[in-house]
Structures are given as C-alpha cells and as structure tokens.
Design a protein around this motif. Structure first.
Motif, PDB file in Angstrom:
ATOM      1  N   ILE A  36      31.731  38.339 -39.552  1.00  0.00           N
ATOM      2  CA  ILE A  36      30.822  37.525 -38.730  1.00  0.00           C
ATOM      3  C   ILE A  36      30.753  38.191 -37.362  1.00  0.00           C
ATOM      4  N   LYS A  37      29.552  38.313 -36.821  1.00  0.00           N
ATOM      5  CA  LYS A  37      29.382  38.887 -35.488  1.00  0.00           C
ATOM      6  C   LYS A  37      28.561  37.924 -34.636  1.00  0.00           C
ATOM      7  N   ILE A  38      29.036  37.704 -33.425  1.00  0.00           N
ATOM      8  CA  ILE A  38      28.369  36.786 -32.500  1.00  0.00           C
ATOM      9  C   ILE A  38      28.063  37.524 -31.211  1.00  0.00           C
ATOM     10  N   ASN A  39      26.825  37.421 -30.751  1.00  0.00           N
ATOM     11  CA  ASN A  39      26.432  37.934 -29.443  1.00  0.00           C
ATOM     12  C   ASN A  39      25.873  36.746 -28.656  1.00  0.00           C
ATOM     13  N   PHE A  40      26.653  36.257 -27.708  1.00  0.00           N
ATOM     14  CA  PHE A  40      26.294  35.050 -26.966  1.00  0.00           C
ATOM     15  C   PHE A  40      25.912  35.447 -25.538  1.00  0.00           C
ATOM     16  N   LEU A  41      24.635  35.355 -25.220  1.00  0.00           N
ATOM     17  CA  LEU A  41      24.156  35.590 -23.859  1.00  0.00           C
ATOM     18  C   LEU A  41      24.042  34.232 -23.174  1.00  0.00           C
ATOM     19  N   CYS A  42      25.093  33.895 -22.461  1.00  0.00           N
ATOM     20  CA  CYS A  42      25.153  32.545 -21.892  1.00  0.00           C
ATOM     21  C   CYS A  42      25.075  32.601 -20.372  1.00  0.00           C
ATOM     22  N   ARG A  43      24.897  31.468 -19.796  1.00  0.00           N
ATOM     23  CA  ARG A  43      24.943  31.313 -18.339  1.00  0.00           C
ATOM     24  C   ARG A  43      26.176  30.472 -18.031  1.00  0.00           C
ATOM     25  N   ASP A  44      27.182  31.115 -17.508  1.00  0.00           N
ATOM     26  CA  ASP A  44      28.493  30.495 -17.382  1.00  0.00           C
ATOM     27  C   ASP A  44      28.439  29.191 -16.587  1.00  0.00           C
ATOM     28  N   SER A  45      27.791  29.222 -15.445  1.00  0.00           N
ATOM     29  CA  SER A  45      27.765  28.033 -14.593  1.00  0.00           C
ATOM     30  C   SER A  45      26.858  26.936 -15.149  1.00  0.00           C
ATOM     31  N   ILE A  46      25.836  27.318 -15.907  1.00  0.00           N
ATOM     32  CA  ILE A  46      24.978  26.325 -16.557  1.00  0.00           C
ATOM     33  C   ILE A  46      25.784  25.533 -17.592  1.00  0.00           C
ATOM     34  N   LEU A  91      33.542  26.071  -3.695  1.00  0.00           N
ATOM     35  CA  LEU A  91      32.108  25.766  -3.747  1.00  0.00           C
ATOM     36  C   LEU A  91      31.340  27.043  -4.064  1.00  0.00           C
ATOM     37  N   GLY A  92      31.656  27.607  -5.220  1.00  0.00           N
ATOM     38  CA  GLY A  92      31.002  28.816  -5.683  1.00  0.00           C
ATOM     39  C   GLY A  92      29.900  28.505  -6.665  1.00  0.00           C
ATOM     40  N   ALA A  93      29.711  29.392  -7.645  1.00  0.00           N
ATOM     41  CA  ALA A  93      28.587  29.283  -8.578  1.00  0.00           C
ATOM     42  C   ALA A  93      28.611  27.981  -9.367  1.00  0.00           C
ATOM     43  N   VAL A  94      29.764  27.609  -9.904  1.00  0.00           N
ATOM     44  CA  VAL A  94      29.851  26.409 -10.736  1.00  0.00           C
ATOM     45  C   VAL A  94      29.560  25.154  -9.918  1.00  0.00           C
ATOM     46  N   ALA A  95      30.263  25.004  -8.808  1.00  0.00           N
ATOM     47  CA  ALA A  95      30.122  23.788  -8.007  1.00  0.00           C
ATOM     48  C   ALA A  95      28.717  23.655  -7.428  1.00  0.00           C
ATOM     49  N   THR A  96      28.155  24.741  -6.916  1.00  0.00           N
ATOM     50  CA  THR A  96      26.811  24.644  -6.326  1.00  0.00           C
ATOM     51  C   THR A  96      25.745  24.404  -7.391  1.00  0.00           C
ATOM     52  N   THR A  97      25.966  24.939  -8.591  1.00  0.00           N
ATOM     53  CA  THR A  97      25.031  24.665  -9.690  1.00  0.00           C
ATOM     54  C   THR A  97      25.067  23.190 -10.060  1.00  0.00           C
ATOM     55  N   LEU A  98      26.257  22.607 -10.068  1.00  0.00           N
ATOM     56  CA  LEU A  98      26.388  21.174 -10.332  1.00  0.00           C
ATOM     57  C   LEU A  98      25.677  20.356  -9.255  1.00  0.00           C
ATOM     58  N   ILE A  99      25.974  20.647  -8.012  1.00  0.00           N
ATOM     59  CA  ILE A  99      25.429  19.840  -6.913  1.00  0.00           C
ATOM     60  C   ILE A  99      23.902  19.914  -6.889  1.00  0.00           C
TER      61      ILE A  99
END
Length: 441
Positions: free
Chosen positions: A349-359, A19-27
């Motif tokens: 090709i160059k990619i810079n992806f600033l993402c939110r992992d748990s989102i 119940l870390g970042a991913v699970a709590t973000t889902l809940i």
C-alpha cells in the motif's frame, strides 16, 4: 444519571502558548465563521452529530446542541509568543490562509498581541525569539505566567479560561526525580532546575489557577506525576499529547483496518517534508527525537506485536521528517506499507498525502478547548482519556496502555458525552433489535 454541569455562561478565554501557524489559523478561522464567510469544517463540536438511543429513534443532534459548550461568539483569544507580531502579521507570515480571508477579519486579528513568552533556548535551539520574559528562577517565571493568565481574564471580563499548548516541539528528555511529586517539582522550580521545560511552566501556572490545560506537542509537559497530582488537587482536567493531524491520522485510520482483517505487516516506512516553523524546529535532531517517539508508538499500540507475533512481530517501522522551506505549511507525506495476506503472499500500500498541517490542527485546538472547558464545568479532573481522539500519543492512567485506534477513540468520546448527559451508552451490539422482532412474532 445526568452529570451536574455548570452552564457555559459568560465569556471563555482560550490562551495558547505559541501564536504561530496553528494558533493564528484557528483564530482567523473562528473570526471568519463568526462573520458567516466560512464554515468550521473538521470540528466535531461544531459540525458533527451524535446518535442517541436506538437507531429506530432517529435522534442525531449536533454535538454543540447536545452538550452545553461555549458558543464561538463567547470566545476571546490570546496567548504568548517568542515573536512580537500581532495575529494578523503572524498569520500573513505563516501563509496558511489566503490573504483576502485574513484581510476580511483584519481588525479582530490585529487586536490580538502576544504576551512575552516563557522561553529557554536550550529546548528549541532553532528558534531565536526576542519577545521573551526575563526571570531569575523558573519559580519566578511561573508566577509571571500566572499573572498573565489572571490579568487576561480580568482585562477581558472572562468567566473561564483554558490553555492549549500550540508551541514548538521541545527537545527529547525523560522524567526524573524532580518530576515525580508536586513538592519536588516546586522545589526544583525554586532551584531553577533546567530539567523543567518551558511547557511545564505554562502547565503548572494554569493548573495552579485551576485552568484546564491541553498539550498539542509531544513534549512531556503534563505527562508527569507532579502535574497529574496538581491537576487532581485543583480539580482541573488535563489532556495530551501531540495533535493528531497528517501522517499519523492516516495511520490510526488504516492500521485498525489491517488488524481488523488480520492482515500482516512487514514494514511501514514514513517520510515527510514540511517548511513551516514546526519543520524548522524539528530539523534539530534533539527536537525530532521527541516527535519520533510520539509517531513510532502509534503502530505498536494498534498492532500489539506481543499478542500478534505472526502478523506484526517482525514489523520494521521507520519515520522521517525533513525541513523543506519551499513547502511552507503544506506538508507532504509518503508511506510505503509492506503487507502480507493469505498464505503469506505479499502486497503493498502506498499513500501520498498532500495535507495542510495547520488546517488539520486548527479544529483540533478548538474542540480540545471547548471540551476541556466542558470537563472543568463537569468537575472532571486529571487525565481526560476520552479526548485521545485528537492526540498522537494520548495520556492514560498509570498501568494502562493508550488506545490509538481512532474508531475506538471516537466511541469513547461519544459515550463520554452520552454519559455526561444521562443518555444510554451505545455498544453497537444490535442484538436487541432482532430479539424484539422474535418476541413480537
């Protein structure tokens, strides 16, 4: 012919080890959606439409209106964790979601308290959890987890339960003789064989009870003959492994485009910085090895260098993940891709992806849980390859290479739903439209 699917009556329990970042973000997200203050963006089950029949029929229902899925209002969340914080405290500590959003669903989140985790420090050396079960053998540990599942179902008056692994990446190891059959696996648990990982304990407990299990990490877990055998014995679906979120999501979108145009690739360098609990765990080389194998396999399967040696035979692929605490859950990835085209002329090709992992991961957990529940009610057992769309290193039947092309994976998923509901499969050939026009002239 329509598949006989049991109705989604009553409540569905979604249990998550971790119940870390991913699970709590889902809940927190589902609770916010239920209150009408957010939308479940990124969830195919909630937001996406599916085409039925010919394009001229203009039938595009939402997936949630097409197949009998559990309603968000009927979901009850729970899980295990090595830390005793309730979901509100854990989500606040993870710092993925704004505090005002968490405060708006505080009561619901505070009510969810993790059960003690089945844990072996040797598999995740960078975590020092204290909220863990005591046990004599792994067999005893599995019985405790089964009791947890049954008590959770009883205490919450649930009709059905699914498990989705949201825990940490375990150290890299390969299957051995104890993983080759259910009998040898069960004996190894009774012997407390340390080659049985904690994630396998959860998977065994779930499958023994006929509870569907999906693996969101690159661990072996259900990707062994013993647990595939058990899933078939109890007529239970399994799926894995490793949620497809940031950098790998981009690879499965871009690489199919390059190979579709027969453009060559000389090298693909990928690096990430990540500061959440997942990043801390992956800072250990043994745990990173598990993730590295998962991430490296994607391009090999899409490009198939053995079939296309002129284009991809000499491709160099490097993957790096660096733990950087200031970034938290906001992962940043950089990709440098050296490609070549007509007459061998080079391009980049160059990619810079600033993402939110748990989102990105949270809607995957929701969809996997709802689809696995659907599969169980449709009497679908064993490996659910049609759910590869959500996974970095998808399981497939022995002798089959997994499909990594996200567009082919989506077609497979949608056609599986059409098949279940007795609708025609769609090949996108399209010749019938033009033949009908000729016939009408």
């Amino acid at each position: 012919m329509k598949t006989n699917i049991e109705p989604a009556e009553g409540k569905l329990g979604i249990l998550m080890p971790g119940l870390g970042a991913v699970a709590t973000t889902l809940i927190a997200g589902v609770e916010a959606v239920k209150k009408g203050i957010s939308q479940p963006i990124g969830s195919l089950t909630q937001m996406s439409s599916i085409r039925l029949g010919k394009r001229t029929e203009n039938r595009y229902p939402k997936i949630k209106d097409f197949v009998p899925l559990a309603k968000l209002e009927d979901i009850v969340f729970g899980g295990w964790d090595v830390y005793e914080d309730n979901v509100y405290k854990a989500a606040s500590h993870a710092k993925v979601l704004d505090q005002h959003l968490l405060d708006s669903v505080k009561d619901a989140l505070e009510a969810i308290v993790p059960m003690k985790a089945a844990f072996d420090h040797d598999y995740v050396k960078n975590l020092d959890g204290t909220h863990i079960k005591e046990f004599t053998t792994r067999w005893d540990l599995a019985q405790q987890v089964m009791a947890d599942i049954e008590n959770f179902k009883k205490d919450n008056n649930l009709n059905r339960v699914v498990l989705v692994w949201c825990g940490s990446t375990e150290i890299y190891f390969e299957e051995s003789e104890i993983h080759m059959s259910l009998a040898s696996f069960e004996q190894a648990m009774k012997d407390d064989d340390r080659r049985i990982a904690p994630s396998m304990i959860y998977a065994y407990a779930a499958l023994k009870l006929g509870v569907a299990f999906a693996n969101g990490a690159p661990n072996l877990t259900v990707d062994i003959p013993a647990l595939v055998e058990l899933s078939k014995l109890t007529n239970t679906p399994i799926a894995g492994k490793d949620f497809k979120t940031g950098q790998t999501l981009m690879k499965t979108i871009l690489a199919p485009g390059l190979t579709a145009r027969a453009l060559g690739v000389k090298g693909w360098y990928s690096t990430n910085i990540l500061g959440n609990r997942d990043g801390l765990v992956l800072d250990d080389p043994d745990n990173f090895k598990t993730k590295e194998v998962s991430k490296l396999s994607v391009l090999e399967e899409i490009f198939q260098p053995e079939i296309n040696p002129e284009l991809y035979g000499d491709m160099y692929h490097k993957v790096r993940i660096n733990y950087y605490p200031p970034r938290g859950d906001n992962k940043e990835s950089w990709d440098n891709i050296d490609i070549f085209g007509w007459l061998g002329y080079e391009m980049q090709i160059k990619i810079n992806f600033l993402c939110r992992d748990s989102i990105l991961a949270a809607p995957i957990v929701l969809d996997l849980a709802l689809f696995m529940d659907l599969a169980k009610r449709a009497q679908m057992s064993g490996i659910q390859e049609w759910l590869s769309f959500y996974l970095k290193s998808p399981q497939a039947a022995p002798g089959l290479k997994p499909e990594h092309d996200i567009f082919k994976q989506l077609i497979k998923l949608q056609n599986t739903l059409r098949h279940m509901m007795g609708e025609d499969l769609i090949t996108h050939l399209g010749l019938d439209y033009y033949q009908e026009l000729v016939d009408s002239m």
